[in-house]
Design a protein around this motif. Sequence first.
Motif, PDB file in Angstrom:
ATOM      1  N   LEU A 136      85.960  81.946  64.686  1.00 26.66           N
ATOM      2  CA  LEU A 136      86.873  81.620  65.795  1.00 26.66           C
ATOM      3  C   LEU A 136      87.110  83.035  65.958  1.00 26.66           C
ATOM      4  O   LEU A 136      87.586  84.296  66.391  1.00 26.66           O
ATOM      5  CB  LEU A 136      87.937  81.885  64.503  1.00 26.66           C
ATOM      6  CG  LEU A 136      88.630  80.948  64.097  1.00 26.66           C
ATOM      7  CD1 LEU A 136      88.754  80.438  62.632  1.00 26.66           C
ATOM      8  CD2 LEU A 136      87.898  78.819  64.004  1.00 26.66           C
ATOM      9  N   ILE A 147      94.712  82.218  63.335  1.00 28.84           N
ATOM     10  CA  ILE A 147      94.684  80.741  62.900  1.00 28.84           C
ATOM     11  C   ILE A 147      96.413  79.805  63.435  1.00 28.84           C
ATOM     12  O   ILE A 147      96.641  79.352  63.180  1.00 28.84           O
ATOM     13  CB  ILE A 147      94.712  80.694  61.579  1.00 28.84           C
ATOM     14  CG1 ILE A 147      93.156  81.173  61.096  1.00 28.84           C
ATOM     15  CG2 ILE A 147      94.904  79.644  60.743  1.00 28.84           C
ATOM     16  CD1 ILE A 147      92.241  80.358  59.512  1.00 28.84           C
ATOM     17  N   ARG A 198      83.295  81.766  56.661  1.00 28.51           N
ATOM     18  CA  ARG A 198      84.303  81.372  57.775  1.00 28.51           C
ATOM     19  C   ARG A 198      83.149  81.423  59.001  1.00 28.51           C
ATOM     20  O   ARG A 198      82.841  82.499  59.245  1.00 28.51           O
ATOM     21  CB  ARG A 198      85.532  81.868  57.746  1.00 28.51           C
ATOM     22  CG  ARG A 198      86.309  80.860  58.723  1.00 28.51           C
ATOM     23  CD  ARG A 198      88.052  81.804  58.525  1.00 28.51           C
ATOM     24  NE  ARG A 198      88.051  82.722  59.126  1.00 28.51           N
ATOM     25  CZ  ARG A 198      89.019  83.198  59.840  1.00 28.51           C
ATOM     26  NH1 ARG A 198      90.137  83.302  59.542  1.00 28.51           N
ATOM     27  NH2 ARG A 198      89.110  84.184  61.136  1.00 28.51           N
ATOM     28  N   THR A 219      83.574  73.766  50.178  1.00 32.47           N
ATOM     29  CA  THR A 219      83.187  74.352  51.409  1.00 32.47           C
ATOM     30  C   THR A 219      82.963  75.693  51.679  1.00 32.47           C
ATOM     31  O   THR A 219      81.596  75.315  51.020  1.00 32.47           O
ATOM     32  CB  THR A 219      84.636  74.995  51.427  1.00 32.47           C
ATOM     33  OG1 THR A 219      84.805  75.563  50.611  1.00 32.47           O
ATOM     34  CG2 THR A 219      86.003  74.306  51.820  1.00 32.47           C
ATOM     35  N   TRP A 268      91.314  69.700  59.713  1.00 30.85           N
ATOM     36  CA  TRP A 268      90.649  70.461  59.693  1.00 30.85           C
ATOM     37  C   TRP A 268      90.428  70.140  61.200  1.00 30.85           C
ATOM     38  O   TRP A 268      89.895  69.016  61.658  1.00 30.85           O
ATOM     39  CB  TRP A 268      89.865  70.010  59.263  1.00 30.85           C
ATOM     40  CG  TRP A 268      89.512  69.937  57.928  1.00 30.85           C
ATOM     41  CD1 TRP A 268      90.234  69.299  56.910  1.00 30.85           C
ATOM     42  CD2 TRP A 268      89.573  71.466  56.884  1.00 30.85           C
ATOM     43  NE1 TRP A 268      90.444  69.419  55.135  1.00 30.85           N
ATOM     44  CE2 TRP A 268      89.872  71.121  55.585  1.00 30.85           C
ATOM     45  CE3 TRP A 268      88.358  72.474  57.255  1.00 30.85           C
ATOM     46  CZ2 TRP A 268      89.551  71.999  54.370  1.00 30.85           C
ATOM     47  CZ3 TRP A 268      88.592  73.832  56.169  1.00 30.85           C
ATOM     48  CH2 TRP A 268      88.819  72.907  54.867  1.00 30.85           C
ATOM     49  N   THR A 305      93.331  76.731  54.304  1.00 32.65           N
ATOM     50  CA  THR A 305      93.318  77.109  55.644  1.00 32.65           C
ATOM     51  C   THR A 305      92.423  78.854  55.262  1.00 32.65           C
ATOM     52  O   THR A 305      92.776  78.975  54.877  1.00 32.65           O
ATOM     53  CB  THR A 305      95.000  77.584  55.582  1.00 32.65           C
ATOM     54  OG1 THR A 305      95.428  76.441  56.060  1.00 32.65           O
ATOM     55  CG2 THR A 305      94.911  79.095  56.863  1.00 32.65           C
ATOM     56  N   GLY A 306      91.853  78.721  56.854  1.00 35.83           N
ATOM     57  CA  GLY A 306      90.654  79.685  56.674  1.00 35.83           C
ATOM     58  C   GLY A 306      89.243  79.809  55.955  1.00 35.83           C
ATOM     59  O   GLY A 306      88.713  80.040  56.148  1.00 35.83           O
ATOM     60  N   GLU A 307      89.181  78.653  55.387  1.00 38.65           N
ATOM     61  CA  GLU A 307      88.296  78.193  55.024  1.00 38.65           C
ATOM     62  C   GLU A 307      87.093  77.033  55.484  1.00 38.65           C
ATOM     63  O   GLU A 307      87.554  76.132  56.650  1.00 38.65           O
ATOM     64  CB  GLU A 307      87.932  77.657  53.506  1.00 38.65           C
ATOM     65  CG  GLU A 307      88.743  78.176  52.506  1.00 38.65           C
ATOM     66  CD  GLU A 307      88.400  78.092  50.345  1.00 38.65           C
ATOM     67  OE1 GLU A 307      87.475  77.439  50.929  1.00 38.65           O
ATOM     68  OE2 GLU A 307      89.267  77.625  50.257  1.00 38.65           O
ATOM     69  N   SER A 308      86.092  77.879  55.793  1.00 37.57           N
ATOM     70  CA  SER A 308      84.839  76.647  56.332  1.00 37.57           C
ATOM     71  C   SER A 308      84.594  75.405  56.113  1.00 37.57           C
ATOM     72  O   SER A 308      83.720  75.814  55.053  1.00 37.57           O
ATOM     73  CB  SER A 308      84.157  77.049  57.397  1.00 37.57           C
ATOM     74  OG  SER A 308      84.531  78.372  58.252  1.00 37.57           O
ATOM     75  N   GLU A 359      78.766  83.147  61.873  1.00 41.31           N
ATOM     76  CA  GLU A 359      79.343  84.297  61.498  1.00 41.31           C
ATOM     77  C   GLU A 359      80.733  84.738  62.135  1.00 41.31           C
ATOM     78  O   GLU A 359      81.397  85.293  62.764  1.00 41.31           O
ATOM     79  CB  GLU A 359      79.733  84.670  60.360  1.00 41.31           C
ATOM     80  CG  GLU A 359      79.504  83.280  59.106  1.00 41.31           C
ATOM     81  CD  GLU A 359      78.197  83.113  59.001  1.00 41.31           C
ATOM     82  OE1 GLU A 359      77.586  83.394  59.796  1.00 41.31           O
ATOM     83  OE2 GLU A 359      77.565  81.950  57.590  1.00 41.31           O
ATOM     84  N   THR A 404      86.939  74.181  60.229  1.00 42.11           N
ATOM     85  CA  THR A 404      87.521  75.062  59.324  1.00 42.11           C
ATOM     86  C   THR A 404      89.496  75.062  59.541  1.00 42.11           C
ATOM     87  O   THR A 404      90.057  74.660  60.148  1.00 42.11           O
ATOM     88  CB  THR A 404      87.554  77.327  60.235  1.00 42.11           C
ATOM     89  OG1 THR A 404      86.119  77.008  61.030  1.00 42.11           O
ATOM     90  CG2 THR A 404      88.795  77.926  59.436  1.00 42.11           C
TER      91      THR A 404
END
Length: 374
Positions: free
Chosen positions: A70, A74, A67, A63, A188, A201-204, A281, A194
């Motif tokens: 968004l 989430i 991030r 990853t 994903w 969860t929350g990682e890209s 980002e 992401t």
Amino acid sequence: MGLSRRRLLATLGAGVTLGSAGCVGDDSSNPEPDRAGSASGSDTGPSAASTATDQRGGPRPPTADSRLYLEYEIETLEENIVSGGVPKDGIPAIDDPRFSDTPPDGLARDDPVFGVVRDGEAKAYPQYILVHHEVVNDAIAGDSVAVTYCPLTGTAQGFARGPVEFGVSGRLVNSNLTMYDRGTDSWWPQMLATAIKGPLTGESLQEFRVVWTTWDRWNAVYPETTVLTEDTDFSRRYGVDPYGQYNGKRGYYSSTRTLFEPLQGDSRAHPKAVVIGTRTETGAVAFDKETLLSQRVLTGRSDDTPYVAVADTALATGYVYANPASVTVKATDGGYAIDGTTHDADSLPLARSLAFDAMWFAWAGFYPGSAYVG
């Protein structure tokens, strides 16, 4: 929705059983998923920061160190996960792809392909094959990668996968393919890159550029390319697209209708108009592809940062660059001039931002605050 998925596809002339390909299918036997768990250049996304294992010691995809932007919490995205009508792996990823120096018999010169170049190795993935699989777990120039395609959103994207493979979860968000990794079972959405569910969860993901073009164009620029064959170990009606066809466009690809309600509606462009979008980002901006190919240079802003998009006429695609100094970029017969020096479309002396093709309704649904340049 007032119109069922089956009736809509019938109206659009899909012509095949839903369960045979694509993002949607017959969900009569759909179990709940197991919950256990580039073209070469500078647009490879945020730099890597992950290890090959998750906190429980299992394998995980690499990853990025930050991030991607968004526009939704989430939790909101997770609440909008819907069944695409097929079970997990009901649309089978290609895990043992085979390539040839010559194109498959079913690949016409002007059919869409998704092209990738990494460290001098060029590969082409025909759309008419990927519409039946959506994910190809591959290796290019020694790197483990996933080349992915969502027919409902018109998006082809590439991701580093490290020691794990990706599969098709059978779920959608904003009509978009939701992948899962077979190491942590995190989910994903392809366009967001992401995770919105699972341990990551929350990682890209780490991304690389996939070029949406045609076979004749790709082969002319990269004559040494290899091309994915129909030898996939699956029995599929390759050449029959359940959503219509791209060459020329008809059915789902040209209709204003979508199979699922978008997260947000936006009337700034035709829902299926193609944009070349980039997100970092901090924000997002989208350029109308047809306009870009015609005018060759477009400018826009994202989060107060100027961006410039330039057309690659050979591949009928475009590249997007951050342009904080607002330098002037002029189209010339031989490329693009900056301060008297001419550069190719993919090598301007600016910071290239990873970009990809998408249908406007999908882009605007995920990024309703995105600038649109058309």
